[in-house]
Structure formats: structure tokens, C-alpha cells
Design a protein around this motif. Structure first.
Motif, PDB file in Angstrom:
ATOM      1  N   LYS A 190       0.832  -1.194   0.000  1.00  0.00           N
ATOM      2  CA  LYS A 190       0.000   0.000   0.000  1.00  0.00           C
ATOM      3  C   LYS A 190       0.866   1.243   0.000  1.00  0.00           C
ATOM      4  O   LYS A 190       1.841   1.331   0.710  1.00  0.00           O
ATOM      5  N   ARG A 191       0.488   2.183  -0.817  1.00  0.00           N
ATOM      6  CA  ARG A 191       1.198   3.452  -0.876  1.00  0.00           C
ATOM      7  C   ARG A 191       0.486   4.470  -0.004  1.00  0.00           C
ATOM      8  O   ARG A 191      -0.676   4.318   0.331  1.00  0.00           O
ATOM      9  N   ILE A 192       1.175   5.532   0.315  1.00  0.00           N
ATOM     10  CA  ILE A 192       0.613   6.580   1.170  1.00  0.00           C
ATOM     11  C   ILE A 192      -0.595   7.236   0.531  1.00  0.00           C
ATOM     12  O   ILE A 192      -1.561   7.543   1.198  1.00  0.00           O
ATOM     13  N   ASP A 193      -0.577   7.410  -0.781  1.00  0.00           N
ATOM     14  CA  ASP A 193      -1.698   8.079  -1.449  1.00  0.00           C
ATOM     15  C   ASP A 193      -2.914   7.172  -1.601  1.00  0.00           C
ATOM     16  O   ASP A 193      -3.902   7.557  -2.208  1.00  0.00           O
ATOM     17  N   GLY A 194      -2.864   5.964  -1.069  1.00  0.00           N
ATOM     18  CA  GLY A 194      -4.016   5.074  -1.058  1.00  0.00           C
ATOM     19  C   GLY A 194      -4.064   4.081  -2.207  1.00  0.00           C
ATOM     20  O   GLY A 194      -4.866   3.161  -2.185  1.00  0.00           O
ATOM     21  N   ARG A 195      -3.195   4.255  -3.204  1.00  0.00           N
ATOM     22  CA  ARG A 195      -3.181   3.299  -4.305  1.00  0.00           C
ATOM     23  C   ARG A 195      -2.519   2.006  -3.849  1.00  0.00           C
ATOM     24  O   ARG A 195      -1.582   2.030  -3.077  1.00  0.00           O
ATOM     25  N   VAL A 196      -3.021   0.891  -4.340  1.00  0.00           N
ATOM     26  CA  VAL A 196      -2.411  -0.405  -4.050  1.00  0.00           C
ATOM     27  C   VAL A 196      -1.530  -0.765  -5.237  1.00  0.00           C
ATOM     28  O   VAL A 196      -1.973  -0.804  -6.373  1.00  0.00           O
ATOM     29  N   VAL A 197      -0.261  -1.015  -4.959  1.00  0.00           N
ATOM     30  CA  VAL A 197       0.705  -1.309  -6.007  1.00  0.00           C
ATOM     31  C   VAL A 197       1.322  -2.668  -5.735  1.00  0.00           C
ATOM     32  O   VAL A 197       1.660  -2.995  -4.600  1.00  0.00           O
ATOM     33  N   GLU A 198       1.443  -3.487  -6.800  1.00  0.00           N
ATOM     34  CA  GLU A 198       2.071  -4.793  -6.647  1.00  0.00           C
ATOM     35  C   GLU A 198       3.571  -4.641  -6.481  1.00  0.00           C
ATOM     36  O   GLU A 198       4.197  -3.817  -7.130  1.00  0.00           O
ATOM     37  N   LYS A 199       4.143  -5.465  -5.613  1.00  0.00           N
ATOM     38  CA  LYS A 199       5.599  -5.487  -5.452  1.00  0.00           C
ATOM     39  C   LYS A 199       6.203  -6.153  -6.676  1.00  0.00           C
ATOM     40  O   LYS A 199       5.623  -7.050  -7.269  1.00  0.00           O
ATOM     41  N   ASP A 200       7.370  -5.713  -7.047  1.00  0.00           N
ATOM     42  CA  ASP A 200       8.082  -6.261  -8.190  1.00  0.00           C
ATOM     43  C   ASP A 200       9.508  -6.558  -7.765  1.00  0.00           C
ATOM     44  O   ASP A 200       9.980  -6.071  -6.745  1.00  0.00           O
ATOM     45  N   VAL A 201      10.199  -7.342  -8.551  1.00  0.00           N
ATOM     46  CA  VAL A 201      11.606  -7.612  -8.311  1.00  0.00           C
ATOM     47  C   VAL A 201      12.343  -6.275  -8.371  1.00  0.00           C
ATOM     48  O   VAL A 201      12.026  -5.423  -9.200  1.00  0.00           O
ATOM     49  N   SER A 202      13.339  -6.108  -7.525  1.00  0.00           N
ATOM     50  CA  SER A 202      14.042  -4.824  -7.455  1.00  0.00           C
ATOM     51  C   SER A 202      14.797  -4.514  -8.740  1.00  0.00           C
ATOM     52  O   SER A 202      15.223  -5.408  -9.470  1.00  0.00           O
ATOM     53  N   HIS A 203      14.949  -3.225  -8.983  1.00  0.00           N
ATOM     54  CA  HIS A 203      15.733  -2.782 -10.134  1.00  0.00           C
ATOM     55  C   HIS A 203      17.191  -3.201  -9.968  1.00  0.00           C
ATOM     56  O   HIS A 203      17.864  -3.514 -10.950  1.00  0.00           O
ATOM     57  N   GLU A 204      17.652  -3.218  -8.722  1.00  0.00           N
ATOM     58  CA  GLU A 204      19.040  -3.598  -8.449  1.00  0.00           C
ATOM     59  C   GLU A 204      19.299  -5.045  -8.881  1.00  0.00           C
ATOM     60  O   GLU A 204      20.266  -5.331  -9.583  1.00  0.00           O
ATOM     61  N   LEU A 205      18.423  -5.962  -8.468  1.00  0.00           N
ATOM     62  CA  LEU A 205      18.577  -7.370  -8.844  1.00  0.00           C
ATOM     63  C   LEU A 205      18.497  -7.518 -10.361  1.00  0.00           C
ATOM     64  O   LEU A 205      19.317  -8.209 -10.966  1.00  0.00           O
ATOM     65  N   THR A 206      17.548  -6.855 -10.983  1.00  0.00           N
ATOM     66  CA  THR A 206      17.373  -6.955 -12.435  1.00  0.00           C
ATOM     67  C   THR A 206      18.608  -6.445 -13.175  1.00  0.00           C
ATOM     68  O   THR A 206      19.090  -7.080 -14.110  1.00  0.00           O
ATOM     69  N   SER A 207      19.137  -5.309 -12.748  1.00  0.00           N
ATOM     70  CA  SER A 207      20.313  -4.734 -13.390  1.00  0.00           C
ATOM     71  C   SER A 207      21.516  -5.657 -13.259  1.00  0.00           C
ATOM     72  O   SER A 207      22.232  -5.913 -14.237  1.00  0.00           O
ATOM     73  N   HIS A 208      21.742  -6.187 -12.055  1.00  0.00           N
ATOM     74  CA  HIS A 208      22.860  -7.106 -11.848  1.00  0.00           C
ATOM     75  C   HIS A 208      22.666  -8.400 -12.628  1.00  0.00           C
ATOM     76  O   HIS A 208      23.633  -8.969 -13.146  1.00  0.00           O
ATOM     77  N   PHE A 209      21.427  -8.880 -12.716  1.00  0.00           N
ATOM     78  CA  PHE A 209      21.160 -10.089 -13.492  1.00  0.00           C
ATOM     79  C   PHE A 209      21.510  -9.863 -14.960  1.00  0.00           C
ATOM     80  O   PHE A 209      22.154 -10.702 -15.591  1.00  0.00           O
TER      81      PHE A 209
END
Length: 162
Positions: free
Chosen positions: A49-68
Motif C-alpha cells: 500500500k502506498r501513502i496516497d491510497g493506491r495499491v501497487v504490486e511489489k516487483d523484483v528490485s531494479h538492483e537485482l534486475t540490473s545485476h542479473f
């Protein structure tokens, strides 16, 4: 496009299992934990949950993706002698994914156009070159989710047979 979808597609194309994905991340200089690797293949998306009330799905981090993606280049092409570690590009954009996969699979523009055509997406050489330009260049164009999906589909069609 979501990072986990990109990683799933690449792992399907190259027939990679979870330990192999972790090894490729290590080649790129990142030590993933088991939960991060599991998140790639999770069918049920966790929500945050975000502060503005929108529900956002978690995703794999950009860090992991970049290193991969960096590790995938080393995995497919080998480590360069005397190469300095490249800085991690965060956030990972569709253009970044396209560029790094182009390097990892040693693809020329004509081959990318052919992969896209194989999967049902037409693009000109000029349109394609705009995707590989620096983001501050006047002819730069952001890569859309649809183009990246077709590119990943074309990669899967071509390299799944190997």
C-alpha cells in the motif's frame, strides 16, 4: 514492463532454474537472497500500500534486475580482461533491458528486426536505432512494453530450440 516478467521470460528462453539465476546475479556482482529469487516466479503478487491510497504490486528490485542483466552478459560472452566494473543502471527501463539483451545475445540491428518480425511486430531500422540512443539525445525514443514483449517472444522462439 515488470522486472519479474522480463526475468521469467529470459529464464524460460535459456531454460534457467533458480540456482542458475542466482549464479548469474553473482556474476553481475549481486548476492540475491532466496526470497528475491522466489519473487520472480511467484504466481501470487504481493501488494504494497502506498501513502496516497493506491495499491501497487511489489516487483523484483531494479538492483537485482540490473545485476542479473550484467551477469547474463558475462555468462553468455565471458568476462573481459582488465574490464572495470560497470555502474549499475537504476531504474531499469525497457530500453536498458533491450540494450543489455542485445549485447548478451550478440545481436545486430537486422537480427533484432528479424526477431520482432518473427513474433509479429514490424519496426524500421530508424525506429529501432532511436531505442538505443542516449536518453538525452534528440532522437531518443522510449521502448514500449509491447515492443519489449514481442522482442522477448522472438528471443524465446529463436533460442529456446538450442
Amino acid at each position: 514492463m515488470r522486472n519479474d516478467d522480463v526475468l521469467k521470460s529470459i529464464s524460460y528462453t535459456l531454460n534457467l532454474n533458480k540456482p542458475q539465476i542466482a549464479e548469474i546475479c553473482k556474476l553481475g556482482g549481486y548476492e540475491p537472497d532466496r526470497g528475491e529469487i522466489e519473487m520472480i516466479f511467484s504466481d501470487e503478487k504481493e501488494t504494497e500500500k502506498r501513502i496516497d491510497g493506491r495499491v501497487v504490486e511489489k516487483d523484483v528490485s531494479h538492483e537485482l534486475t540490473s545485476h542479473f542483466l550484467d551477469g547474463l552478459i558475462i555468462h553468455r560472452r565471458g568476462k573481459q580482461k582488465n574490464a572495470k566494473p560497470r555502474p549499475v543502471e537504476i531504474p531499469v527501463t525497457n530500453n536498458t533491458v533491450l540494450k543489455k539483451l542485445r549485447v548478451a545475445f550478440k545481436l545486430r540491428e537486422e537480427e533484432i528486426i528479424e526477431l520482432l518480425k518473427m513474433s509479429g511486430f514490424e519496426v524500421s531500422k530508424t525506429e529501432l536505432s532511436a531505442l538505443f540512443r542516449a536518453d538525452d539525445h534528440r532522437n531518443y525514443r522510449p521502448c514500449g512494453d509491447q515492443l519489449l514483449r514481442y522482442f522477448l517472444k522472438g528471443l524465446a522462439e529463436k533460442y529456446k530450440e538450442e
